[in-house]
Design an enzyme around this catalytic site. Structure first.
Site, mmCIF file in Angstrom:
data_model
loop_
_atom_site.group_PDB
_atom_site.id
_atom_site.type_symbol
_atom_site.label_atom_id
_atom_site.label_comp_id
_atom_site.label_asym_id
_atom_site.label_seq_id
_atom_site.Cartn_x
_atom_site.Cartn_y
_atom_site.Cartn_z
ATOM 1 N N ASP A 137 36.679 44.938 44.198
ATOM 2 C CA ASP A 137 37.861 44.227 44.680
ATOM 3 C C ASP A 137 39.112 45.096 44.623
ATOM 4 O OD1 ASP A 137 36.280 41.975 45.018
ATOM 5 O OD2 ASP A 137 36.759 41.183 43.031
ATOM 6 N N LYS A 138 40.096 44.718 45.398
ATOM 7 C CA LYS A 138 41.374 45.438 45.453
ATOM 8 C C LYS A 138 41.951 45.675 44.059
ATOM 9 C CE LYS A 138 46.204 44.668 46.658
ATOM 10 N NZ LYS A 138 47.187 43.609 46.929
#
Length: 302
Positions: A137-138
């Site tokens: 994820d970011k």
């Protein structure tokens, strides 16, 4: 914006991917299979698997994602390359960096940086994911394997599928986990409440996470997690499911949490067999400074 396609089955029979591809001539079967993989096809609110056999009267709903940006540009973004050779690379992704471009993130991604720093990347994935074998994820930091040619990509992807690669994470979670180790075996799919979220659901895809307690604080626990599968948001969903959501998680965690730049989750250890040499390779990345500083404060407060 997402658009919705509705298909009512009349007399058709067979696998849902084949039937939908025939009913939707503007979309290929591979596109339909991608929708199914992304849990975008539902029947009466339930996610549909690719091998589902349609029945007369089925009312299928497809949530078509926004089209992804395909105009990729190399960008001179600093990149921590832990290792690279002619076949593979290992990147230590910083928190806050998106892995590949999409409608909401057309630039500034890991892929944009890879295109600048590396001459060769695999082409097996679609045009916005060159070299990308798996994602984090970011706001998750840590190690990612990159394929620099298609042969390497196939090998690394197979290792992920066969569960022979090694992926260990470190996370800070709310609450005090009393036992030393545990395994969460709970299927994950798209949430019926919020389509942007994942959740543990009855007909979701198999998902297994192992965890070990590393350190306990007054209101938090530091854990090491090992993935057996790689579902979207798997660690975040599984830890919320057992009542210990990740600190700083803006989606699955509580509003009152530790200050940071998103969830305290770091992909610390990555291991795989080299696609060409057969050598066993293991890499480790230290915790980001913010993560370490937060742990020091918690130790001091305790």
């Amino acid at each position: 914006m997402e658009k919705q396609i509705e298909v009512i089955i009349k007399e058709e029979k067979g696998r849902v991917d084949k039937v939908l591809a025939e009913r939707l001539p503007d979309h290929s079967r591979s596109q339909v299979q991608q929708w199914l993989k992304e849990d975008a096809v539902t029947l009466a609110g339930e996610t549909v698997r690719a091998n589902y056999k349609v029945k007369a009267g089925d009312h299928l709903v497809i949530q078509v994602p926004e089209p992804e940006v395909v105009d990729l540009e190399p960008e001179n973004i600093p990149l921590t390359i832990v290792y690279q050779d002619a076949d593979v690379a290992v990147i230590n992704k910083p928190q806050g960096m998106v892995v590949h471009p999409s409608a909401g993130h057309p630039s500034g991604t890991l892929v944009n940086a890879l295109l600048y720093h590396m001459e060769d990347l695999s082409t097996i994935n679609d045009v916005v994911r060159p070299g990308i074998v798996h994602r984090i994820d970011k706001d998750t930091s840590g190690l990612l394997m990159i394929a620099k040619n298609d042969q390497a990509h196939e090998s690394l992807a197979k290792q992920l599928k066969d569960k022979t690669s090694l992926r260990k994470y470190v996370a800070l979670v709310h609450g005090n986990i009393s036992h030393e180790k545990g395994t969460i075996n709970a299927p994950i799919g798209r949430s019926k409440v919020n389509r942007k979220m994942q959740a543990v659901i009855e007909n979701g895809k198999p998902a297994v996470t192992h965890f070990t307690v590393l350190e306990r604080f007054d209101q938090f626990t530091l854990v090491e997690l090992q993935l057996e599968t790689g579902r979207t948001h798997q660690i975040r969903v599984h830890m919320q499911y057992i009542g210990f959501p990740l600190a700083g998680d803006p989606i699955y965690g509580p509003k009152r949490t530790l200050k940071g730049n998103g969830q305290f989750l770091h992909a610390k250890l990555l291991g795989f067999t080299h696609p060409t040499t057969g050598e066993s390779m293991v890499f480790e990345a230290p915790l980001p400074e913010l993560f370490e500083d937060t742990l020091k404060k918690l130790r001091k407060n305790d």
